[in-house]
Design a protein around this motif. Structure first.
Motif, PDB file in Angstrom:
ATOM      1  N   THR A  12      35.243  58.437  56.342  1.00 32.33           N
ATOM      2  CA  THR A  12      34.946  59.443  55.308  1.00 32.33           C
ATOM      3  C   THR A  12      35.497  59.120  53.924  1.00 32.33           C
ATOM      4  O   THR A  12      35.008  59.665  52.933  1.00 32.33           O
ATOM      5  CB  THR A  12      35.494  60.828  55.734  1.00 32.33           C
ATOM      6  N   ALA A  13      36.496  58.255  53.825  1.00 29.99           N
ATOM      7  CA  ALA A  13      37.079  57.950  52.513  1.00 29.99           C
ATOM      8  C   ALA A  13      36.083  57.162  51.656  1.00 29.99           C
ATOM      9  O   ALA A  13      35.435  56.237  52.151  1.00 29.99           O
ATOM     10  CB  ALA A  13      38.372  57.157  52.681  1.00 29.99           C
ATOM     11  N   PRO A  14      35.961  57.499  50.366  1.00 35.71           N
ATOM     12  CA  PRO A  14      35.070  56.743  49.462  1.00 35.71           C
ATOM     13  C   PRO A  14      35.721  55.424  49.039  1.00 35.71           C
ATOM     14  O   PRO A  14      36.401  55.344  48.012  1.00 35.71           O
ATOM     15  CB  PRO A  14      34.888  57.695  48.274  1.00 35.71           C
ATOM     16  N   LEU A  15      35.495  54.392  49.845  1.00 43.70           N
ATOM     17  CA  LEU A  15      36.118  53.093  49.615  1.00 43.70           C
ATOM     18  C   LEU A  15      35.144  52.134  48.931  1.00 43.70           C
ATOM     19  O   LEU A  15      33.935  52.175  49.193  1.00 43.70           O
ATOM     20  CB  LEU A  15      36.582  52.488  50.945  1.00 43.70           C
ATOM     21  N   THR A  16      35.686  51.270  48.088  1.00 44.71           N
ATOM     22  CA  THR A  16      34.874  50.281  47.364  1.00 44.71           C
ATOM     23  C   THR A  16      35.425  48.882  47.620  1.00 44.71           C
ATOM     24  O   THR A  16      36.618  48.634  47.422  1.00 44.71           O
ATOM     25  CB  THR A  16      34.905  50.554  45.849  1.00 44.71           C
ATOM     26  N   PHE A  93      40.222  46.466  48.862  1.00 46.43           N
ATOM     27  CA  PHE A  93      39.296  47.569  48.585  1.00 46.43           C
ATOM     28  C   PHE A  93      40.053  48.687  47.866  1.00 46.43           C
ATOM     29  O   PHE A  93      41.282  48.775  47.940  1.00 46.43           O
ATOM     30  CB  PHE A  93      38.653  48.090  49.872  1.00 46.43           C
ATOM     31  N   GLN A  94      39.308  49.530  47.189  1.00 43.53           N
ATOM     32  CA  GLN A  94      39.895  50.631  46.436  1.00 43.53           C
ATOM     33  C   GLN A  94      39.390  51.974  46.935  1.00 43.53           C
ATOM     34  O   GLN A  94      38.288  52.071  47.485  1.00 43.53           O
ATOM     35  CB  GLN A  94      39.559  50.504  44.946  1.00 43.53           C
ATOM     36  N   LEU A  95      40.198  52.979  46.702  1.00 48.08           N
ATOM     37  CA  LEU A  95      39.816  54.365  46.953  1.00 48.08           C
ATOM     38  C   LEU A  95      39.422  54.979  45.614  1.00 48.08           C
ATOM     39  O   LEU A  95      40.080  54.731  44.594  1.00 48.08           O
ATOM     40  CB  LEU A  95      40.995  55.129  47.565  1.00 48.08           C
ATOM     41  N   SER A  96      38.368  55.766  45.623  1.00 49.64           N
ATOM     42  CA  SER A  96      37.906  56.379  44.379  1.00 49.64           C
ATOM     43  C   SER A  96      39.011  57.179  43.701  1.00 49.64           C
ATOM     44  O   SER A  96      39.861  57.789  44.373  1.00 49.64           O
ATOM     45  CB  SER A  96      36.706  57.300  44.653  1.00 49.64           C
ATOM     46  N   TYR A 106      45.520  55.716  52.893  1.00 52.37           N
ATOM     47  CA  TYR A 106      45.173  54.614  51.986  1.00 52.37           C
ATOM     48  C   TYR A 106      46.428  53.922  51.455  1.00 52.37           C
ATOM     49  O   TYR A 106      46.475  52.705  51.322  1.00 52.37           O
ATOM     50  CB  TYR A 106      44.337  55.160  50.828  1.00 52.37           C
ATOM     51  N   ASN A 107      47.467  54.697  51.165  1.00 55.70           N
ATOM     52  CA  ASN A 107      48.681  54.157  50.552  1.00 55.70           C
ATOM     53  C   ASN A 107      49.716  53.681  51.568  1.00 55.70           C
ATOM     54  O   ASN A 107      50.756  53.157  51.180  1.00 55.70           O
ATOM     55  CB  ASN A 107      49.325  55.223  49.662  1.00 55.70           C
ATOM     56  N   ARG A 108      49.444  53.839  52.845  1.00 53.60           N
ATOM     57  CA  ARG A 108      50.432  53.509  53.869  1.00 53.60           C
ATOM     58  C   ARG A 108      50.162  52.137  54.469  1.00 53.60           C
ATOM     59  O   ARG A 108      49.228  51.433  54.094  1.00 53.60           O
ATOM     60  CB  ARG A 108      50.430  54.604  54.940  1.00 53.60           C
ATOM     61  N   HIS A 109      50.991  51.766  55.444  1.00 51.83           N
ATOM     62  CA  HIS A 109      50.794  50.516  56.170  1.00 51.83           C
ATOM     63  C   HIS A 109      50.832  50.805  57.666  1.00 51.83           C
ATOM     64  O   HIS A 109      51.634  51.619  58.137  1.00 51.83           O
ATOM     65  CB  HIS A 109      51.859  49.479  55.792  1.00 51.83           C
ATOM     66  N   PHE A 110      49.955  50.150  58.413  1.00 51.60           N
ATOM     67  CA  PHE A 110      49.887  50.363  59.860  1.00 51.60           C
ATOM     68  C   PHE A 110      49.079  49.235  60.490  1.00 51.60           C
ATOM     69  O   PHE A 110      48.318  48.531  59.814  1.00 51.60           O
ATOM     70  CB  PHE A 110      49.269  51.723  60.214  1.00 51.60           C
ATOM     71  N   ALA A 111      49.262  49.067  61.794  1.00 45.13           N
ATOM     72  CA  ALA A 111      48.568  48.010  62.544  1.00 45.13           C
ATOM     73  C   ALA A 111      47.365  48.583  63.277  1.00 45.13           C
ATOM     74  O   ALA A 111      47.392  49.721  63.748  1.00 45.13           O
ATOM     75  CB  ALA A 111      49.522  47.359  63.544  1.00 45.13           C
ATOM     76  N   LEU A 112      46.322  47.790  63.366  1.00 46.06           N
ATOM     77  CA  LEU A 112      45.126  48.124  64.129  1.00 46.06           C
ATOM     78  C   LEU A 112      44.978  47.106  65.255  1.00 46.06           C
ATOM     79  O   LEU A 112      44.813  45.916  64.995  1.00 46.06           O
ATOM     80  CB  LEU A 112      43.889  48.092  63.234  1.00 46.06           C
ATOM     81  N   GLN A 113      45.068  47.573  66.499  1.00 48.20           N
ATOM     82  CA  GLN A 113      44.931  46.681  67.647  1.00 48.20           C
ATOM     83  C   GLN A 113      43.454  46.557  67.994  1.00 48.20           C
ATOM     84  O   GLN A 113      42.828  47.519  68.424  1.00 48.20           O
ATOM     85  CB  GLN A 113      45.711  47.240  68.852  1.00 48.20           C
TER      86      GLN A 113
END
Length: 270
Positions: A12-16, A93-96, A106-113
């Motif tokens: 859902t986030a407007p990412l570019t 990528f950027q968030l609008s 968007y501003n955090r850090h996390f891992a995706l398995q």
């Protein structure tokens, strides 16, 4: 990190899409105290080798099968841990503007398995190849590939999360069957599996069709019926053997489920 929160963010986030970079680093190289881009987040894809990174004080292992999301302007320390060169790619990528408060991930850090997904890596290679061509058309194709990659990541983490939950519930039912004789509660079970009680109850009922409390109660009553039928133990002893310390409570539960008291049930089957 809540999987549902991550999925909602990427869908859902407007990412570019901005760019994609690749780098190969020798095993001797240690890079310390550098920061992510000030105006963009990134998805870090390990391609070959292994590295340890520390983002804002949290340690991550960069290796195939794991992607790291890193928000803007975050401190990173990176150490190469394999003998071979470490190769990786970062999609920026950027968030609008004005959307930060709606999408704090968007501003955090996390891992995706994600595991070693061939399709995902093929999409990444296509993106890298398209981007380096430098034409307007190839940039448009790169943007499309970026969203294809996000879609594939979402599908993969959904499937892995479903499989994890499915396996977890199987372990929970096995644990109940092995430990129903103990005076345990659903909270005890949740603590054993290091899960929040409401989350355990929700996942359990979704898969099993009944709450964990009902499952445990029915399991105990079924076991007590076997003992009433096959042993000469007193009803009080049977209650204790199936996990009830209160004989009168056991009798009430037994009658509620079977329609008979334990003593009536024993007389009926005999």
């Amino acid at each position: 990190m809540d999987i549902q929160e991550i999925i909602e963010f990427y869908t859902t986030a407007p990412l570019t899409f901005l760019d994609v970079i690749t780098e190969k680093i020798s095993s001797e190289t240690v890079v310390t105290n550098y920061k992510t881009m000030t105006n963009a987040a990134g998805l870090i894809f390990p391609i070959n080798g292994v590295a340890d990174v520390k983002i804002e004080g949290k340690n991550y292992r960069l290796e195939k099968g794991q992607i790291i999301h890193a928000g803007p302007n975050l401190s990173i320390q990176r150490t190469i841990t394999s003998d071979t060169k470490f190769e990786y790619a970062v999609i920026h990528f950027q968030l609008s503007d004005g959307e930060n408060s709606k999408f704090p991930l968007y501003n955090r850090h996390f891992a995706l398995q994600v595991g070693e997904q061939l399709k995902l890596m093929n999409l990444l290679q296509q993106l890298i190849q398209n981007y380096v061509m430098g034409s307007h058309l190839s940039f448009l194709q790169s943007k499309a590939l970026f969203f294809n990659i996000l879609e594939e990541i979402i599908l993969v983490i959904k499937m892995r999360d479903y499989q994890y939950k499915k396996e977890n519930i199987t372990l929970i039912t096995e644990y109940m069957q092995e430990n129903y004789t103990k005076n345990m509660t659903v909270m005890d079970i949740a603590n054993h599996f290091k899960m929040e009680r409401r989350k355990l109850s929700y996942l359990f009922e979704k898969k099993m069709g009944v709450s964990p409390n009902v499952y445990l109660t029915v399991l105990r009553i079924q076991k007590s019926k076997v003992l009433l039928r096959t042993s000469h133990l007193s009803v009080k002893d049977i209650a204790e053997k199936v996990g009830y310390t209160d004989y009168f409570y056991f009798s009430r539960v037994f009658k509620k489920i079977t329609g008979l008291s334990p003593s009536q049930f024993r007389k009926h089957i005999n």
